[in-house]
Design an enzyme around this catalytic site. Structure first.
Site, PDB file in Angstrom:
ATOM      1  CG  ASP A 340      -1.790   1.217   1.299  1.00  0.00           C
ATOM      2  OD1 ASP A 340      -2.727   1.290   0.488  1.00  0.00           O
ATOM      3  OD2 ASP A 340      -1.533   2.104   2.136  1.00  0.00           O
ATOM      4  CD  GLU A 395      -2.704   2.346  -3.022  1.00  0.00           C
ATOM      5  OE1 GLU A 395      -3.874   2.720  -2.890  1.00  0.00           O
ATOM      6  OE2 GLU A 395      -1.806   2.604  -2.197  1.00  0.00           O
TER       7      GLU A 395
END
Length: 771
Positions: A340, A395
């Site tokens: 992330d 991401e």
């Protein structure tokens, strides 16, 4: 042992793919040399990368074979440390650590007289730290395996986890999927009930659903412990602890193991881009300083997230983070990670108030955080070296070149990146444009705009689009009518009709055109209504929107199951043809007036009609492969909530007629006389080679050969009967009797010694039917 890095960076392999990187060749080589030197220093000072990345075997608290307890911490800013807890009545004087070099501390506690552990299973603990000012701080070990929170307390407690019997793994890691079809899920919302769902619930009630839907991968969010439930798991407080709000560590181990038994690989959402700013139950100010694991402010704080940013140049932070990755693989059997917040890690500006145009100067220079970039390279090198089938996903919204190229080429080493522009595009269109204003070229560009040879995970919507302030695609499409008109017993309204058809088409074109992998967020496969909002003060701590209403799907009198069935068949078709693992699609048509998009991928022809009111009775599309095509998926089929306007028994024969720069083409027929009444549909056909072929030179080729012309005429005549249902049903028995199937196959496959005679006989037979 990790695979050794080559002496030189293989950057020329990368430049052959992207010559525009030539001016940054030196920068790419320098990045590789940084990685190589970092690995060299680890080998020299720690033995090797394997030992260095197993810090969890010594740091934290560990039961010894003799029943004693060994404890170790890194707290460079502390004056003194002691272990306190229920085992010693929280006495800070009885069990003090002694200082080691480089800010490390250790403690050994002897076993009880009977050989038992002095710290019992599930007893509460704290590390008591005296900071430089003399203040005493009570902290949770950064290496804690299990933390819990009483309902009466806002902070979490460290609980010693040492069960007498641990879960024993039964199944190996499944093979790495050829095509990655990801089911993104949050354990806590995986139930229609207004409460926090559990690992056990997911194992018992969700794994079978996911397998049945045709997904081969589960991506689990919010597993790393986070004190604030509404943070969605992105404000991590305890990095080595599986969230206790969902159950015990062994129940998570069982979940992953049972997923493996079904052939499902499991990915963990890893948050190494930042950490919660909590002090009582987080890493912040662990040793009483504002640094320790992080940079000192302002560099060590994220202004938008109100969180702390790691110091990736710190030796012990590297040990902590690399060991954290190994921990989740070794202890919980995860098959891969979704990293992330990679954009925040890559740049000193963290992507805040920064746009990315794609100019390469945006990806090289002083604004790039070389320390965190080196950490990402090292992480991917380690994971792929120790676990060859490992899957890593980034991401990143910036479009960083080489993000998904091997580190040996000067890349960062991820396997996939998320196609974050695609869901934004769909939401933007639904919010701002009328159907008739949709731009086919813009859709195709968004689905195509990705770096060549860097794999991408495509998705129409994820958890980001479902969060409060936004809503699911289905709710954007159908809004309030989902409350009143989703019953199969009620008339199909124009809003619901449009919503059902576009929901399927958006997902199919994203699945087939948008990348080399596909992702769906839990519940969206059946068109989950509304949005996602976790319990918080602003909604009176309500769980109403923090759940997935699978009862809507299971009620067969509602139309949700139609979308679910389409999602299942779409995934299963991909399993058959493997378009996600195939080279990028060739787009032959993006017609703005007709609102038609057509492309080929993995021997499959996809045709989408996005027109808001118009269907086409005969539509010619170009194809590369000649042959006979058949329908294998049709969003307009009745079992998916469509209108059944296509005859799935139709065989579409190509002709050597050029169309949209393709050498062959075929005519798609539509037999619904109410052409303008219904919503557009998506059509997919599949080439079946070497089946019945028309238009191929050595098999009944069209052109100068008069025999071929006769063959083609007869075959078209037979095909036309199939396209006229009323006529076909009346004459089919006569055709079966007068025109045997074998004679047709002989004709189409050029097997008869006298094709003209055979064709003439068949033509006479057909004429004799007087249809």
């Amino acid at each position: 042992m990790a695979e050794r890095l080559p002496a030189e960076c293989h950057v020329n392999a990368l430049l052959r793919t992207d010559p525009y990187l030539e001016q940054y060749k030196g920068e790419l080589q320098r990045r590789y040399n940084n990685l190589k030197n970092l690995v060299k220093h680890i080998d020299k000072n720690e033995g090797n990368l394997d030992k260095f990345s197993r810090g969890y075997e010594s740091f934290g608290i560990h039961q010894q074979a003799n029943g004693g307890i060994y404890c170790k911490e890194w707290a460079p800013g502390a004056k003194a440390l002691s272990l306190v807890g229920e085992f010693n009545d929280w006495n800070v004087l009885t069990h003090q650590y002694h200082r080691l070099a480089y800010g490390k501390w250790e403690l050994y506690i002897a076993p009880e007289a009977d050989g038992s552990s002095p710290v019992s299973h599930e007893s509460k603990l704290k590390v008591a730290i005296e900071d430089r000012s003399g203040q005493r701080l009570y902290r949770i070990s950064p290496w804690a395996h299990y933390v819990t929170r009483d309902e009466t307390s806002p902070a979490y407690d460290w609980v010693h986890w040492d069960p007498p019997q641990r879960y024993v793994r039964k199944y190996p890691h499944p093979p790495k999927p050829r095509s990655l079809r990801i089911y993104e899920a949050h354990i806590g919302i995986a139930s229609p009930e207004g409460k926090v769902a559990t690992y056990k619930n997911f194992t018992d009630n969700m794994l079978g659903r996911i397998k049945n839907l045709g997904y081969n991968c589960i991506q689990l969010m919010a597993i790393m412990e986070h004190a604030y439930y509404a943070s969605y798991g992105y404000q991590v407080t305890s990095f080595f602890a599986a969230s206790s709000r969902f159950g015990t560590p062994d129940e998570l181990r069982e979940l992953v193991d049972m997923a493996h038994s079904l052939g499902l690989v499991v990915l963990l959402d890893v948050v190494h881009s930042h950490a919660s700013s909590n002090t009582a139950d987080g890493l912040n100010h662990f040793d009483g300083t504002d640094s320790c694991f992080f940079h000192s402010p302002p560099r060590g704080t994220h202004s938008l997230w109100d969180s702390r940013l790691f110091n990736y140049s710190s030796w012990e932070v590297l040990r902590f983070l690399l060991s954290n990755l190994r921990w989740w693989v070794e202890e919980y059997y995860f098959d891969g990670f979704r990293f992330d917040g990679v954009t925040s890690m890559l740049y000193h500006h963290h992507g805040i108030a920064t746009g990315f145009s794609g100019d390469y100067s945006e990806y090289f220079g002083l604004h790039v955080d070389e320390e965190s970039l080196a950490y990402l390279c090292l992480s991917n090198h380690m994971l792929h070296a120790f676990y060859p089938d490992f899957i890593s996903i980034a991401e990143d919204v910036s479009g960083m070149p080489t993000l998904c190229r091997p580190v040996t080429e000067g890349g960062i080493g991820f396997d996939y990146r998320l196609a974050m522009a695609i869901p934004d595009k769909w939401i933007q269109m639904l919010k701002e444009l009328k159907d008739e204003d949709w731009n086919m070229g813009s859709i195709v560009h968004t689905l195509t705009n990705r770096r060549y040879n860097e794999k991408t995970i495509a998705y129409a919507e994820s958890h980001d689009q479902a969060l409060v302030g936004d809503k699911s695609l289905a709710f954007w499409l159908m809004d309030a009518e989902m409350y009143t008109n989703m019953s199969a017993l009620s008339p199909l309204t124009p809003v619901i009709d449009r919503g059902l058809q576009l929901h399927k088409m958006i997902r199919l074109i994203t699945h087939s055109r948008g990348g080399e992998g596909y992702l769906n967020f839990i519940g969206n496969e059946f068109g989950h209504p509304e949005w996602l909002d976790f319990p918080r003060v602003g909604n009176n701590e309500s769980y109403h929107y923090a759940r997935r209403q699978f009862d809507l799907l299971d009620n067969k009198l509602l139309r949700y199951n139609l979308l679910n069935t389409f999602d299942k068949d779409m995934n299963n078709l991909e399993e058959t043809y493997g378009w996600l693992a195939a080279p990028p699609a060739y787009v032959s048509e993006k017609h703005e007036d007709n609102k038609v998009i057509a492309f080929e991928r993995a021997r499959v022809l996809f045709v989408f009609n996005f027109h808001h009111e118009k269907s086409f009775p005969d539509y010619r599309v170009g194809v590369d492969l000649p042959g006979m095509y058949k329908i294998v998926l049709d969003s307009d089929a009745e079992q998916y909530g469509g209108h059944g306007r296509l005859n799935h028994g139709t065989e579409f024969f190509t002709e050597s007629q050029e169309q949209n720069n393709r050498n062959n083409s075929l005519l798609l027929h539509h037999f619904d006389p109410e052409q303008f009444q219904r919503r557009a549909h998506a059509l997919e056909v599949s080439a079946t080679l070497p089946g019945v072929r028309v238009g191929q030179g050595d098999m009944c080729g069209v052109g100068a050969d008069p025999d071929a012309e006769v063959c083609l005429h007869v075959l078209r005549l037979i095909q036309s009967l199939v396209l006229e249902p009323d006529v076909f049903s009346r004459v089919k028995p006569q055709i079966d009797q007068s025109v045997p199937e074998q004679r047709i196959r002989d004709l189409s496959n050029h097997r008869h010694p006298d094709l003209r005679s055979l064709a003439t006989e068949l033509l006479d037979d057909l004429r004799a039917l007087h249809f």
